[in-house]
Design a protein around this motif. Structure first.
Motif, PDB file in Angstrom:
ATOM      1  N   GLU A  56      10.120  34.374  26.133  1.00  0.00           N
ATOM      2  CA  GLU A  56       8.742  33.878  26.075  1.00  0.00           C
ATOM      3  C   GLU A  56       8.628  32.675  25.134  1.00  0.00           C
ATOM      4  N   ILE A  57       9.272  32.769  23.975  1.00  0.00           N
ATOM      5  CA  ILE A  57       9.171  31.712  22.962  1.00  0.00           C
ATOM      6  C   ILE A  57       9.770  30.401  23.470  1.00  0.00           C
ATOM      7  N   THR A  58      10.920  30.479  24.159  1.00  0.00           N
ATOM      8  CA  THR A  58      11.585  29.232  24.583  1.00  0.00           C
ATOM      9  C   THR A  58      11.045  28.671  25.894  1.00  0.00           C
ATOM     10  N   LYS A  59      10.092  29.369  26.500  1.00  0.00           N
ATOM     11  CA  LYS A  59       9.551  28.912  27.786  1.00  0.00           C
ATOM     12  C   LYS A  59       8.691  27.661  27.631  1.00  0.00           C
ATOM     13  N   ASN A  60       7.903  27.590  26.573  1.00  0.00           N
ATOM     14  CA  ASN A  60       6.958  26.478  26.414  1.00  0.00           C
ATOM     15  C   ASN A  60       7.086  25.811  25.048  1.00  0.00           C
ATOM     16  N   LEU A  61       8.296  25.414  24.689  1.00  0.00           N
ATOM     17  CA  LEU A  61       8.525  24.762  23.398  1.00  0.00           C
ATOM     18  C   LEU A  61       8.084  23.298  23.439  1.00  0.00           C
ATOM     19  N   THR A  62       7.590  22.806  22.313  1.00  0.00           N
ATOM     20  CA  THR A  62       7.294  21.377  22.191  1.00  0.00           C
ATOM     21  C   THR A  62       8.610  20.628  21.958  1.00  0.00           C
ATOM     22  N   SER A  63       8.557  19.310  22.040  1.00  0.00           N
ATOM     23  CA  SER A  63       9.755  18.501  21.802  1.00  0.00           C
ATOM     24  C   SER A  63      10.277  18.718  20.387  1.00  0.00           C
ATOM     25  N   TRP A  64       9.362  18.797  19.414  1.00  0.00           N
ATOM     26  CA  TRP A  64       9.782  18.990  18.025  1.00  0.00           C
ATOM     27  C   TRP A  64      10.431  20.356  17.830  1.00  0.00           C
ATOM     28  N   GLN A  65       9.925  21.374  18.507  1.00  0.00           N
ATOM     29  CA  GLN A  65      10.534  22.704  18.401  1.00  0.00           C
ATOM     30  C   GLN A  65      11.932  22.718  19.011  1.00  0.00           C
ATOM     31  N   ARG A  66      12.138  21.945  20.080  1.00  0.00           N
ATOM     32  CA  ARG A  66      13.491  21.807  20.644  1.00  0.00           C
ATOM     33  C   ARG A  66      14.420  21.153  19.612  1.00  0.00           C
ATOM     34  N   VAL A  67      13.912  20.144  18.930  1.00  0.00           N
ATOM     35  CA  VAL A  67      14.707  19.498  17.880  1.00  0.00           C
ATOM     36  C   VAL A  67      15.085  20.518  16.812  1.00  0.00           C
ATOM     37  N   GLN A  68      14.115  21.340  16.405  1.00  0.00           N
ATOM     38  CA  GLN A  68      14.395  22.365  15.395  1.00  0.00           C
ATOM     39  C   GLN A  68      15.456  23.350  15.872  1.00  0.00           C
ATOM     40  N   LEU A  69      15.363  23.749  17.151  1.00  0.00           N
ATOM     41  CA  LEU A  69      16.365  24.676  17.696  1.00  0.00           C
ATOM     42  C   LEU A  69      17.751  24.039  17.725  1.00  0.00           C
ATOM     43  N   SER A  70      17.816  22.757  18.040  1.00  0.00           N
ATOM     44  CA  SER A  70      19.110  22.066  18.097  1.00  0.00           C
ATOM     45  C   SER A  70      19.780  22.031  16.724  1.00  0.00           C
ATOM     46  N   ARG A  71      18.961  22.126  15.671  1.00  0.00           N
ATOM     47  CA  ARG A  71      19.476  22.090  14.292  1.00  0.00           C
ATOM     48  C   ARG A  71      19.540  23.474  13.652  1.00  0.00           C
ATOM     49  N   HIS A  72      19.278  24.500  14.430  1.00  0.00           N
ATOM     50  CA  HIS A  72      19.215  25.852  13.869  1.00  0.00           C
ATOM     51  C   HIS A  72      20.487  26.149  13.077  1.00  0.00           C
ATOM     52  N   PRO A  73      20.349  26.621  11.837  1.00  0.00           N
ATOM     53  CA  PRO A  73      21.534  26.854  11.001  1.00  0.00           C
ATOM     54  C   PRO A  73      22.511  27.876  11.572  1.00  0.00           C
ATOM     55  N   ASP A  74      22.043  28.734  12.473  1.00  0.00           N
ATOM     56  CA  ASP A  74      22.935  29.730  13.091  1.00  0.00           C
ATOM     57  C   ASP A  74      23.518  29.248  14.419  1.00  0.00           C
ATOM     58  N   ARG A  75      23.174  28.032  14.831  1.00  0.00           N
ATOM     59  CA  ARG A  75      23.626  27.539  16.137  1.00  0.00           C
ATOM     60  C   ARG A  75      25.138  27.292  16.125  1.00  0.00           C
ATOM     61  N   PRO A  76      25.836  27.606  17.229  1.00  0.00           N
ATOM     62  CA  PRO A  76      27.282  27.357  17.268  1.00  0.00           C
ATOM     63  C   PRO A  76      27.594  25.860  17.296  1.00  0.00           C
ATOM     64  N   TYR A  77      28.626  25.482  16.546  1.00  0.00           N
ATOM     65  CA  TYR A  77      29.079  24.095  16.513  1.00  0.00           C
ATOM     66  C   TYR A  77      30.346  23.950  17.354  1.00  0.00           C
ATOM     67  N   THR A  78      30.929  22.775  17.353  1.00  0.00           N
ATOM     68  CA  THR A  78      32.081  22.468  18.209  1.00  0.00           C
ATOM     69  C   THR A  78      33.221  23.472  18.055  1.00  0.00           C
ATOM     70  N   ASN A  79      33.632  23.743  16.808  1.00  0.00           N
ATOM     71  CA  ASN A  79      34.768  24.648  16.599  1.00  0.00           C
ATOM     72  C   ASN A  79      34.489  26.051  17.131  1.00  0.00           C
ATOM     73  N   LYS A  80      33.252  26.489  17.052  1.00  0.00           N
ATOM     74  CA  LYS A  80      32.901  27.817  17.567  1.00  0.00           C
ATOM     75  C   LYS A  80      33.036  27.844  19.090  1.00  0.00           C
ATOM     76  N   TYR A  81      32.565  26.783  19.753  1.00  0.00           N
ATOM     77  CA  TYR A  81      32.711  26.723  21.210  1.00  0.00           C
ATOM     78  C   TYR A  81      34.187  26.692  21.604  1.00  0.00           C
ATOM     79  N   ILE A  82      34.979  25.916  20.877  1.00  0.00           N
ATOM     80  CA  ILE A  82      36.415  25.840  21.182  1.00  0.00           C
ATOM     81  C   ILE A  82      37.056  27.218  21.010  1.00  0.00           C
ATOM     82  N   GLU A  83      36.711  27.876  19.915  1.00  0.00           N
ATOM     83  CA  GLU A  83      37.258  29.216  19.634  1.00  0.00           C
ATOM     84  C   GLU A  83      36.911  30.204  20.746  1.00  0.00           C
ATOM     85  N   LYS A  84      35.657  30.172  21.193  1.00  0.00           N
ATOM     86  CA  LYS A  84      35.193  31.147  22.181  1.00  0.00           C
ATOM     87  C   LYS A  84      35.612  30.799  23.614  1.00  0.00           C
ATOM     88  N   MET A  85      35.793  29.503  23.908  1.00  0.00           N
ATOM     89  CA  MET A  85      36.086  29.093  25.291  1.00  0.00           C
ATOM     90  C   MET A  85      37.569  29.053  25.610  1.00  0.00           C
TER      91      MET A  85
END
Length: 325
Positions: A56-85
């Motif tokens: 529900e929360i991610t269905k109608n996010l504003t552009s700024w909220q998308r920016v905040q999600l892209s910077r989320h401190p818990d978001r996976p970074y490159t090394n995490k994707y490499i490790e998992k993929m």
């Protein structure tokens, strides 16, 4: 994925935080009183509500909220994707000129039986590592390292995947002295001409030349909760309005979200994320990305090398809107 006690929440994620706290209280009560099935049912109901709330929360996010999600401190970074993929990964270091830039990582990886060169920006998972990685802002040697790895991939005829996540190239004096602009321009020029398949994916922030330095490919994708534009909303706000307070307005005006970029023809597709964002489930995020990339790789490999180069040149040459007077 971070444990619940270490998880961080954005303002608009507070309803999820409340539900997680309810579950923690219910589990403690269950341990003390030793209540069985009734409490299990309550916990399951709350967990189901969390999943629904994430959707529900991610269905109608504003552009700024998308920016905040892209910077989320818990978001996976490159090394995490490499490790998992990847099943195997051999990291390569250095630009053979100045030093090894920790903000740019890369190496050969086995992706579903396919050997590929993966290159991307790495921000760091805690304060010490963020300083070491320079917050994902690469110096010229980072871009020269990336180019060295791309040429190596071309030498061995291996596809290239770049994972973009940067607030921009490092803007310091020493970076400019060592040729930051030239390094990025050189990468753009060389990536256009690479004879192996190149796929670029924005997995977080895609800002300015810092993103373009590893962002020229046969296919360019954005993950669902990411942004891609010439300048960050804060910097745009400070230039236009002399304050950061207008960053939300700037985010809307920049049209920086994945759906807008797709509409402008600047990217080729949007890769979905788990409900609520990639930070909720690293395994699922990596699985979605991997399953998206492998079929595209196979399609690109069927196209003759020179045809891919010509299409790449034509594709990037058509981008943008202009008027001749």
């Amino acid at each position: 994925m971070p444990r619940n006690e270490n998880r961080q929440f954005l303002d608009f994620e507070s309803p999820i935080k409340d539900l997680i706290e309810e579950i923690a209280i219910a589990k403690k009560r269950q341990e003390k009183v030793n209540i069985g099935a009734q409490h299990d049912q309550l916990i399951q109901t709350l967990e189901d509500q969390i999943v629904e709330k994430r959707k529900e929360i991610t269905k109608n996010l504003t552009s700024w909220q998308r920016v905040q999600l892209s910077r989320h401190p818990d978001r996976p970074y490159t090394n995490k994707y490499i490790e998992k993929m990847s099943d195997e990964y051999v990291e390569l270091f250095g630009d053979r000129n100045v030093k090894d830039d920790k903000a740019m990582v890369g190496g050969f990886a086995n992706l579903g039986g396919e050997t590929v060169m993966i290159i991307g920006q790495q921000k760091g998972i805690n304060t010490k590592m963020r300083q070491l990685r320079n917050f994902g802002m690469a110096n010229p040697e980072g871009y020269r390292k990336a180019l060295r790895l791309m040429r190596l991939a071309e030498k061995f005829n291996k596809p290239i995947i770049t994972l973009i996540d940067t607030p921009g190239a490092y803007p310091g004096l020493e970076a400019e002295e060592r040729g930051q602009g030239e390094a990025i321009a050189r990468n753009i020029y060389e990536m256009i001409r690479l004879k192996v398949p190149v796929i670029c994916v924005i997995i977080g922030e895609g800002a300015s030349g810092g993103a373009m330095g590893i962002g020229v490919g046969d296919k360019v994708f954005m993950m669902e909760n990411t942004w891609y534009t010439v300048i960050s909303p804060e910097s745009c706000s400070s230039i236009l309005w002399r304050t950061w307070e207008k960053k939300e307005v700037a985010a809307e005006q920049l049209r920086l979200t994945a759906d807008k970029m797709l509409g402008f023809g600047l990217i080729d597709g949007i890769i979905p994320e788990p409900p609520g964002g990639a930070h909720w489930d690293y395994d699922q995020s990596a699985e979605i990305l991997k399953n998206y990339l492998l079929p595209v790789l196979q399609e690109l490999k069927k196209i003759p090398a020179q045809d891919r180069v010509n299409t790449r040149i034509e594709k990037f040459g058509k981008m943008g809107f202009w008027e001749e007077l």
